[in-house]
Design a protein around this motif. Structure first.
Motif, PDB file in Angstrom:
ATOM      1  N   VAL A 157       0.833  -1.203   0.000  1.00  0.00           N
ATOM      2  CA  VAL A 157       0.000   0.000   0.000  1.00  0.00           C
ATOM      3  C   VAL A 157       0.869   1.254   0.000  1.00  0.00           C
ATOM      4  CG1 VAL A 157      -1.651   1.346   1.357  1.00  0.00           C
ATOM      5  CG2 VAL A 157      -1.974  -1.127   1.091  1.00  0.00           C
ATOM      6  N   ALA A 158       1.838   1.320   0.918  1.00  0.00           N
ATOM      7  CA  ALA A 158       2.687   2.503   1.032  1.00  0.00           C
ATOM      8  C   ALA A 158       3.493   2.728  -0.246  1.00  0.00           C
ATOM      9  CB  ALA A 158       3.623   2.368   2.228  1.00  0.00           C
ATOM     10  N   THR A 159       3.974   1.658  -0.857  1.00  0.00           N
ATOM     11  CA  THR A 159       4.741   1.797  -2.106  1.00  0.00           C
ATOM     12  C   THR A 159       3.856   2.306  -3.235  1.00  0.00           C
ATOM     13  OG1 THR A 159       6.187  -0.021  -1.409  1.00  0.00           O
ATOM     14  CG2 THR A 159       6.217   0.578  -3.736  1.00  0.00           C
ATOM     15  N   ALA A 160       2.633   1.770  -3.326  1.00  0.00           N
ATOM     16  CA  ALA A 160       1.719   2.200  -4.383  1.00  0.00           C
ATOM     17  C   ALA A 160       1.316   3.659  -4.215  1.00  0.00           C
ATOM     18  CB  ALA A 160       0.478   1.316  -4.388  1.00  0.00           C
ATOM     19  N   PHE A 161       1.247   4.143  -2.976  1.00  0.00           N
ATOM     20  CA  PHE A 161       0.838   5.523  -2.742  1.00  0.00           C
ATOM     21  C   PHE A 161       1.926   6.534  -3.117  1.00  0.00           C
ATOM     22  CE2 PHE A 161      -3.140   4.358  -1.293  1.00  0.00           C
ATOM     23  CZ  PHE A 161      -3.859   5.438  -0.796  1.00  0.00           C
ATOM     24  N   VAL A 162       3.108   6.056  -3.394  1.00  0.00           N
ATOM     25  CA  VAL A 162       4.158   6.930  -3.945  1.00  0.00           C
ATOM     26  C   VAL A 162       4.696   6.311  -5.235  1.00  0.00           C
ATOM     27  CG1 VAL A 162       4.819   8.057  -1.786  1.00  0.00           C
ATOM     28  CG2 VAL A 162       5.850   5.865  -2.377  1.00  0.00           C
ATOM     29  N   SER A 163       3.809   5.683  -5.977  1.00  0.00           N
ATOM     30  CA  SER A 163       4.229   4.971  -7.187  1.00  0.00           C
ATOM     31  C   SER A 163       4.972   5.875  -8.147  1.00  0.00           C
ATOM     32  CB  SER A 163       3.016   4.343  -7.881  1.00  0.00           C
ATOM     33  OG  SER A 163       2.094   5.347  -8.292  1.00  0.00           O
ATOM     34  N   ALA A 206       4.239  19.087   3.527  1.00  0.00           N
ATOM     35  CA  ALA A 206       3.324  18.247   2.757  1.00  0.00           C
ATOM     36  C   ALA A 206       3.201  16.868   3.396  1.00  0.00           C
ATOM     37  CB  ALA A 206       3.821  18.113   1.322  1.00  0.00           C
ATOM     38  N   LEU A 207       2.143  16.169   3.054  1.00  0.00           N
ATOM     39  CA  LEU A 207       1.989  14.778   3.468  1.00  0.00           C
ATOM     40  C   LEU A 207       3.105  13.937   2.839  1.00  0.00           C
ATOM     41  CD1 LEU A 207      -1.872  14.362   2.975  1.00  0.00           C
ATOM     42  CD2 LEU A 207      -0.654  14.690   5.138  1.00  0.00           C
ATOM     43  N   PRO A 208       3.403  12.768   3.408  1.00  0.00           N
ATOM     44  CA  PRO A 208       4.486  11.940   2.864  1.00  0.00           C
ATOM     45  C   PRO A 208       4.160  11.316   1.512  1.00  0.00           C
ATOM     46  CG  PRO A 208       3.340  10.782   4.614  1.00  0.00           C
ATOM     47  CD  PRO A 208       2.821  12.184   4.619  1.00  0.00           C
ATOM     48  N   ALA A 209       2.946  11.438   1.082  1.00  0.00           N
ATOM     49  CA  ALA A 209       2.520  10.970  -0.240  1.00  0.00           C
ATOM     50  C   ALA A 209       1.416  11.891  -0.716  1.00  0.00           C
ATOM     51  CB  ALA A 209       1.997   9.535  -0.159  1.00  0.00           C
ATOM     52  N   GLN A 210       1.143  11.866  -2.007  1.00  0.00           N
ATOM     53  CA  GLN A 210      -0.032  12.577  -2.500  1.00  0.00           C
ATOM     54  C   GLN A 210      -1.248  11.690  -2.197  1.00  0.00           C
ATOM     55  OE1 GLN A 210       0.345  15.186  -6.015  1.00  0.00           O
ATOM     56  NE2 GLN A 210       2.263  14.092  -6.410  1.00  0.00           N
ATOM     57  N   ALA A 211      -1.514  11.623  -0.899  1.00  0.00           N
ATOM     58  CA  ALA A 211      -2.476  10.646  -0.390  1.00  0.00           C
ATOM     59  C   ALA A 211      -3.908  10.980  -0.775  1.00  0.00           C
ATOM     60  CB  ALA A 211      -2.349  10.540   1.130  1.00  0.00           C
ATOM     61  N   LEU A 212      -4.214  12.251  -0.964  1.00  0.00           N
ATOM     62  CA  LEU A 212      -5.569  12.604  -1.394  1.00  0.00           C
ATOM     63  C   LEU A 212      -5.811  12.089  -2.804  1.00  0.00           C
ATOM     64  CD1 LEU A 212      -5.795  16.275  -0.056  1.00  0.00           C
ATOM     65  CD2 LEU A 212      -6.143  14.112   1.160  1.00  0.00           C
ATOM     66  N   ASP A 213      -4.815  12.230  -3.657  1.00  0.00           N
ATOM     67  CA  ASP A 213      -4.905  11.695  -5.021  1.00  0.00           C
ATOM     68  C   ASP A 213      -5.057  10.182  -5.009  1.00  0.00           C
ATOM     69  OD1 ASP A 213      -4.977  13.562  -7.087  1.00  0.00           O
ATOM     70  OD2 ASP A 213      -2.833  13.940  -7.006  1.00  0.00           O
ATOM     71  N   HIS A 214      -4.109   9.501  -4.404  1.00  0.00           N
ATOM     72  CA  HIS A 214      -4.114   8.040  -4.450  1.00  0.00           C
ATOM     73  C   HIS A 214      -5.314   7.464  -3.703  1.00  0.00           C
ATOM     74  CE1 HIS A 214      -0.230   7.161  -6.419  1.00  0.00           C
ATOM     75  NE2 HIS A 214       0.144   8.328  -5.910  1.00  0.00           N
ATOM     76  N   GLY A 215      -5.592   8.004  -2.511  1.00  0.00           N
ATOM     77  CA  GLY A 215      -6.724   7.489  -1.741  1.00  0.00           C
ATOM     78  C   GLY A 215      -8.036   7.682  -2.474  1.00  0.00           C
ATOM     79  N   THR A 216      -8.227   8.864  -3.065  1.00  0.00           N
ATOM     80  CA  THR A 216      -9.453   9.114  -3.819  1.00  0.00           C
ATOM     81  C   THR A 216      -9.518   8.213  -5.044  1.00  0.00           C
ATOM     82  OG1 THR A 216      -9.413  11.421  -3.072  1.00  0.00           O
ATOM     83  CG2 THR A 216     -10.844  10.900  -4.925  1.00  0.00           C
ATOM     84  N   GLY A 217      -8.366   7.926  -5.648  1.00  0.00           N
ATOM     85  CA  GLY A 217      -8.344   7.029  -6.801  1.00  0.00           C
ATOM     86  C   GLY A 217      -8.854   5.638  -6.467  1.00  0.00           C
ATOM     87  N   TYR A 218      -8.378   5.054  -5.363  1.00  0.00           N
ATOM     88  CA  TYR A 218      -8.851   3.723  -4.983  1.00  0.00           C
ATOM     89  C   TYR A 218     -10.304   3.757  -4.541  1.00  0.00           C
ATOM     90  CZ  TYR A 218      -4.077   2.145  -5.450  1.00  0.00           C
ATOM     91  OH  TYR A 218      -2.839   1.838  -5.969  1.00  0.00           O
ATOM     92  N   LEU A 219     -10.693   4.842  -3.882  1.00  0.00           N
ATOM     93  CA  LEU A 219     -12.084   4.979  -3.474  1.00  0.00           C
ATOM     94  C   LEU A 219     -12.991   5.134  -4.690  1.00  0.00           C
ATOM     95  CD1 LEU A 219     -13.846   5.133  -0.953  1.00  0.00           C
ATOM     96  CD2 LEU A 219     -13.414   7.587  -0.874  1.00  0.00           C
ATOM     97  N   LEU A 220     -12.515   5.839  -5.705  1.00  0.00           N
ATOM     98  CA  LEU A 220     -13.279   5.994  -6.942  1.00  0.00           C
ATOM     99  C   LEU A 220     -13.472   4.651  -7.638  1.00  0.00           C
ATOM    100  CD1 LEU A 220     -14.507   7.999  -9.024  1.00  0.00           C
ATOM    101  CD2 LEU A 220     -12.254   8.123 -10.066  1.00  0.00           C
ATOM    102  N   ALA A 221     -12.410   3.854  -7.700  1.00  0.00           N
ATOM    103  CA  ALA A 221     -12.532   2.520  -8.301  1.00  0.00           C
ATOM    104  C   ALA A 221     -13.522   1.667  -7.521  1.00  0.00           C
ATOM    105  CB  ALA A 221     -11.165   1.839  -8.349  1.00  0.00           C
ATOM    106  N   ALA A 222     -13.480   1.763  -6.194  1.00  0.00           N
ATOM    107  CA  ALA A 222     -14.417   1.010  -5.353  1.00  0.00           C
ATOM    108  C   ALA A 222     -15.851   1.453  -5.620  1.00  0.00           C
ATOM    109  CB  ALA A 222     -14.068   1.201  -3.881  1.00  0.00           C
ATOM    110  N   ALA A 223     -16.072   2.763  -5.768  1.00  0.00           N
ATOM    111  CA  ALA A 223     -17.416   3.279  -6.022  1.00  0.00           C
ATOM    112  C   ALA A 223     -17.952   2.791  -7.363  1.00  0.00           C
ATOM    113  CB  ALA A 223     -17.410   4.803  -5.963  1.00  0.00           C
ATOM    114  N   VAL A 224     -17.085   2.737  -8.373  1.00  0.00           N
ATOM    115  CA  VAL A 224     -17.502   2.221  -9.680  1.00  0.00           C
ATOM    116  C   VAL A 224     -17.891   0.753  -9.567  1.00  0.00           C
ATOM    117  CG1 VAL A 224     -16.645   1.590 -11.972  1.00  0.00           C
ATOM    118  CG2 VAL A 224     -16.196   3.876 -11.054  1.00  0.00           C
TER     119      VAL A 224
END
Length: 458
Positions: free
Chosen positions: A91-97, A358-376
């Motif tokens: 998870v942590a690696t993917a969030f800074v892919s 800044a946060l240690p990752a662009q976590a809003l981007d990545h987190g929203t991305g996985y949440l968006l896929a889940a919503a679809v």
């Protein structure tokens, strides 16, 4: 790798129990927002290395929970029993892919020189100028001579620093946005809470899910067809995840404004890409034909930017992503993860008003991305059973609000005490030794060194 929903080894018991409780709590909150069956949360197992993505805010909890519900929605949609395994390291690696990307050994360029924090006359401003047209707009708004020449000669950084340093942060924000660029003034959490857009965000749910009509789902053979009209990170993370799960993802970009090469390389895995100029009738007809046979449409442009193209279709699952939401005074503004962090007070929480971070990752981007896929995926599952065109909407600012308000976080003040004594007013840490019926604190404050008599008392 050992995955666990309970402590498996003596010595990891405390960490495992805490991680499981916090992880399950975040997953339950997100799964409920997605309308999922609460019983399915039991299928999620957590494990991996602890202590990743360290921050003052619970970034790792957000990352873990968004990936968990995405995986859970995939299992549900596929009709598989699970379990769902969430590995903190993965998870942590993917969030800074985007930081791990290498192209023939070359490291990526994630932020251009003009995408950074700047000192204003009364605070800080953060700009985003990775794209050429945003860079030109920024320089034009600040009156930095000939914008094209400033970039070409390399004098833009010093000129921008000088121009912003003479102005108030909010003035820079307004001027740059009016010119078509991107800049945001640093705000504290309380300032964002009082801001009209901040109030709009706080008053709304994390995401919205709507059934628009009773149209039948688009049942046919073959893989799921996903038309991808997204940019940068969040939307492309969602669609690359759907591609991983077997979808035929076709990304469309305007021919004169392609995605930045490194961002394309990072988020383009599993997809096919094409260029269409939607102002050209023939390309518009091609898009219409693609939409007529698509199952899912994902958009990530500024709210309202695509409305004139009439992208709605019966039976389609449409997912719309924005930075600030499609409501409120900032509803039509462009934005990026780094700017949302600055506007919403996250940058102050992670640093201070004097030195934002800044946060240690662009976590809003990545987190929203996985949440968006889940919503679809959840919408597709519900559509399969009930029919109806579906619309889901998410915003980076909503994810940021969820991060800062819904998830428990470490707050040192909860574990500190103050007392008066011979040394003055002392702030000190409470003891971690705690049990039912035990002491709640020390019986006396520290005294002046060597001032006590050498004798027992009592």
């Amino acid at each position: 790798m050992v995955f666990h929903t309970r402590a498996l080894l003596r010595g990891t018991e405390c960490h495992s129990a805490v991680m499981d409780n916090t992880s399950r709590s975040g997953t339950e909150l997100l799964w409920s927002a997605l309308g999922g069956d609460p019983a399915l949360v039991d299928r999620v197992e957590y494990g991996g290395t602890s202590g990743l993505l360290p921050a003052r805010l619970p970034v790792m909890d957000l990352a873990r929970a968004t990936v968990a519900v995405c995986s859970l929605a995939a299992v549900e949609h596929a009709g598989l029993p699970g379990p769902v395994r969430v590995d903190d390291g993965a998870v942590a690696t993917a969030f800074v892919s985007e930081r791990h990307l290498r192209v023939d050994g070359r490291a990526p360029v994630n932020f251009a020189p003009l995408s950074r924090f700047w000192r204003a006359a009364d605070g800080w401003v953060r700009t985003h100028a990775n794209y050429p047209h945003h860079r030109v707009a920024l320089l034009a708004a600040l009156g930095v001579g000939d914008p094209v020449e400033a970039v070409a000669t390399g004098g833009a950084v010093a000129a921008v620093a000088a121009a912003i340093g003479e102005r108030k942060a909010v003035e820079v924000e307004s001027a740059v946005y009016a010119a078509g660029g991107l800049a945001v003034a640093l705000r504290t959490p309380s300032e964002w809470a009082e801001h009209p857009q901040g109030r709009e965000v706080a008053a709304r749910p994390l995401l919205s899910r709507e059934r628009l009509d009773d149209a039948p789902p688009r049942r046919r053979s073959g893989p799921l067809r996903v038309l991808d009209l997204t940019r940068v990170i969040a939307g492309p993370v969602a669609t690359r995840t759907l591609a991983l799960l077997g979808a035929d993802v076709l990304r469309i970009d305007p021919p004169g404004n392609p995605e930045l090469p490194d961002q394309h390389a990072d988020a383009g895995v599993g997809k096919r890409t094409a260029a269409l100029d939607l102002e050209r009738p023939s390309d518009r007809r091609t898009l219409d034909e693609l939409l007529d046979t698509a199952d899912v449409l994902v958009t990530g442009y500024r709210p309202g930017a695509l409305d004139r193209f009439d992208l709605d279709r019966p039976g389609l699952v449409t997912a719309r992503l924005s930075a600030w939401g499609d409501y409120g005074p900032w509803g039509e503004r462009r934005g990026f993860d780094s700017l949302v962090q600055v506007a919403t007070g996250i940058a102050v929480t992670e640093g201070s008003a004097e030195e934002p971070a800044a946060l240690p990752a662009q976590a809003l981007d990545h987190g929203t991305g996985y949440l968006l896929a889940a919503a679809v995926l959840r919408s597709l599952t519900e559509q399969r059973a009930e029919g109806g065109s579906r619309l889901v909407r998410l915003a980076l600012a909503q994810t940021g609000h969820w991060l800062t308000t819904a998830l428990p976080r470490y707050e040192p003040e909860r574990y500190l005490a103050e007392s008066e004594g011979p040394l003055g007013r002392l702030r000190h840490a409470l003891s971690p030794v705690s049990y039912e019926g035990g002491p709640t604190g020390w019986s006396r404050p520290p005294g002046v060194a060597g001032a006590d008599a050498p004798e027992w008392r009592g």
